[in-house]
Design a protein around this motif. Sequence first.
Motif, PDB file in Angstrom:
ATOM      1  N   GLN A 161      22.786  58.406  58.190  1.00 44.83           N
ATOM      2  CA  GLN A 161      23.515  57.263  57.618  1.00 44.83           C
ATOM      3  C   GLN A 161      22.730  55.984  57.849  1.00 44.83           C
ATOM      4  N   THR A 162      22.302  55.819  59.097  1.00 50.42           N
ATOM      5  CA  THR A 162      21.610  54.583  59.484  1.00 50.42           C
ATOM      6  C   THR A 162      20.292  54.443  58.725  1.00 50.42           C
ATOM      7  N   LYS A 163      19.585  55.556  58.572  1.00 49.36           N
ATOM      8  CA  LYS A 163      18.317  55.523  57.835  1.00 49.36           C
ATOM      9  C   LYS A 163      18.543  55.107  56.383  1.00 49.36           C
ATOM     10  N   MET A 164      19.564  55.715  55.763  1.00 49.06           N
ATOM     11  CA  MET A 164      19.822  55.417  54.350  1.00 49.06           C
ATOM     12  C   MET A 164      20.285  53.968  54.179  1.00 49.06           C
ATOM     13  N   VAL A 165      21.139  53.499  55.077  1.00 49.35           N
ATOM     14  CA  VAL A 165      21.631  52.116  54.993  1.00 49.35           C
ATOM     15  C   VAL A 165      20.467  51.131  55.194  1.00 49.35           C
ATOM     16  N   THR A 166      19.577  51.467  56.136  1.00 49.48           N
ATOM     17  CA  THR A 166      18.455  50.575  56.418  1.00 49.48           C
ATOM     18  C   THR A 166      17.483  50.538  55.226  1.00 49.48           C
ATOM     19  N   ALA A 167      17.207  51.717  54.660  1.00 48.37           N
ATOM     20  CA  ALA A 167      16.332  51.767  53.478  1.00 48.37           C
ATOM     21  C   ALA A 167      16.957  50.959  52.339  1.00 48.37           C
ATOM     22  N   ALA A 168      18.278  51.105  52.144  1.00 46.58           N
ATOM     23  CA  ALA A 168      18.979  50.368  51.085  1.00 46.58           C
ATOM     24  C   ALA A 168      18.881  48.868  51.321  1.00 46.58           C
ATOM     25  N   SER A 169      18.981  48.468  52.573  1.00 44.26           N
ATOM     26  CA  SER A 169      18.911  47.047  52.902  1.00 44.26           C
ATOM     27  C   SER A 169      17.546  46.468  52.554  1.00 44.26           C
ATOM     28  N   GLU A 170      16.496  47.210  52.884  1.00 39.95           N
ATOM     29  CA  GLU A 170      15.138  46.750  52.576  1.00 39.95           C
ATOM     30  C   GLU A 170      14.944  46.613  51.063  1.00 39.95           C
ATOM     31  N   LEU A 171      15.376  47.651  50.330  1.00 39.51           N
ATOM     32  CA  LEU A 171      15.131  47.650  48.888  1.00 39.51           C
ATOM     33  C   LEU A 171      16.015  46.639  48.163  1.00 39.51           C
ATOM     34  N   ALA A 172      17.255  46.483  48.649  1.00 45.58           N
ATOM     35  CA  ALA A 172      18.151  45.499  48.029  1.00 45.58           C
ATOM     36  C   ALA A 172      17.596  44.087  48.241  1.00 45.58           C
ATOM     37  N   ARG A 173      17.052  43.845  49.426  1.00 42.63           N
ATOM     38  CA  ARG A 173      16.460  42.527  49.675  1.00 42.63           C
ATOM     39  C   ARG A 173      15.257  42.291  48.750  1.00 42.63           C
ATOM     40  N   ASN A 174      14.435  43.316  48.575  1.00 48.00           N
ATOM     41  CA  ASN A 174      13.302  43.192  47.651  1.00 48.00           C
ATOM     42  C   ASN A 174      13.786  42.833  46.249  1.00 48.00           C
ATOM     43  N   THR A 175      14.868  43.518  45.828  1.00 44.58           N
ATOM     44  CA  THR A 175      15.417  43.260  44.490  1.00 44.58           C
ATOM     45  C   THR A 175      15.815  41.791  44.345  1.00 44.58           C
ATOM     46  N   VAL A 176      16.447  41.249  45.393  1.00 41.86           N
ATOM     47  CA  VAL A 176      16.893  39.846  45.344  1.00 41.86           C
ATOM     48  C   VAL A 176      15.701  38.892  45.440  1.00 41.86           C
ATOM     49  N   VAL A 177      14.858  39.113  46.468  1.00 42.93           N
ATOM     50  CA  VAL A 177      13.808  38.136  46.790  1.00 42.93           C
ATOM     51  C   VAL A 177      12.646  38.202  45.804  1.00 42.93           C
ATOM     52  N   TYR A 178      12.174  39.418  45.516  1.00 39.02           N
ATOM     53  CA  TYR A 178      10.983  39.547  44.670  1.00 39.02           C
ATOM     54  C   TYR A 178      11.334  39.823  43.216  1.00 39.02           C
ATOM     55  N   GLY A 179      12.429  40.535  42.991  1.00 39.15           N
ATOM     56  CA  GLY A 179      12.783  40.913  41.621  1.00 39.15           C
ATOM     57  C   GLY A 179      13.660  39.888  40.921  1.00 39.15           C
ATOM     58  N   GLY A 180      14.113  38.889  41.673  1.00 37.16           N
ATOM     59  CA  GLY A 180      14.977  37.875  41.074  1.00 37.16           C
ATOM     60  C   GLY A 180      16.373  38.402  40.753  1.00 37.16           C
ATOM     61  N   GLY A 181      16.765  39.469  41.427  1.00 33.72           N
ATOM     62  CA  GLY A 181      18.104  40.039  41.221  1.00 33.72           C
ATOM     63  C   GLY A 181      18.072  41.240  40.302  1.00 33.72           C
TER      64      GLY A 181
END
Lengths: 146, 143
Positions: A50-70
């Motif tokens: 669970q923790t691994k999947m949540v952490t991976a999701a957090s990293e990728l979601a942040r990338n989507t916001v910060v680098y992908g512009g949402g």
Amino acid sequence: MTCAIRMMGGQVMALVKSEELPVRIEQDVVMARQAVRRLSVELKFSLVDQTKMVTAASELARNTVVYGGGGTMRCEVLIDGGKSGLRLTFEDQGPGIPDMSLAMKDGWTSGGGMGMGLSGAKRLVNDFEIVSEVGKGTRVTITRWK
Amino acid sequence: MDRIPILRMGEFLLVSIQVDMHDQLAMTLQDDLTSMIERTGARGVLIDISALEMVDSFIGRMIANISGMSRILDAHTVVVGMQPAVAITLVELGLSLPGVKMALNIEKGMAYLRAQRAAEEGDGPNDLRYSDDGGAGYGTRQE
């Protein structure tokens, strides 16, 4: 929510559940984490998984916001033969990644992060796929099987 | 705006992170803590993360930053209570947080901070373990 049976690589894979969340602002990263936690619990993943999947999701979601512009996160619960899994797809229409091998490198960042987002997320999941086109956007798909 | 409270106990500052932090909240905590160290002259910071169900690279960076900044401001930082699943994930993610002092629980964390203080008080000018700031230059410091 949808239910479907899909043929993938000759094998029958059932898509049990599908949800899509907006990932546009910082708070959406928290919402994405919570959605992934809830689905991981529903799938009875171990606490570490669970923790691994949540952490991976957090990293990728942040990338989507910060680098992908949402963009969006799609969560899919899969059943493939006897095993179940959680597949997450992060998609944005941002600038894309010009140098993929550089972006996948540990410690490399174009922003203010530690450069562990993509490479780190990849290590936390079973399947990792990234498709990016400069000027069009980026799509990252990760899957963790129980 | 929401904030994570910082408690003062003598010469130490205590922080317990009880919420799922968004990035701005983590940044605010980092700023609040450094200005609080400066304002109070605190010599130690204890951060309890036992309620955190996830530490990603951003939160990891915040923890490393706080630890580094507080050291420059002459305070020690100890992070306590990391859940085993979080620790396993962090290492696999590629973050081992070098230079950040960890302790299993609050008691051990407080014991560490007190021991650091006792060592500093006791050894005084002869304490050469931190030769970059506490060694030769000590005698010239204006007290």
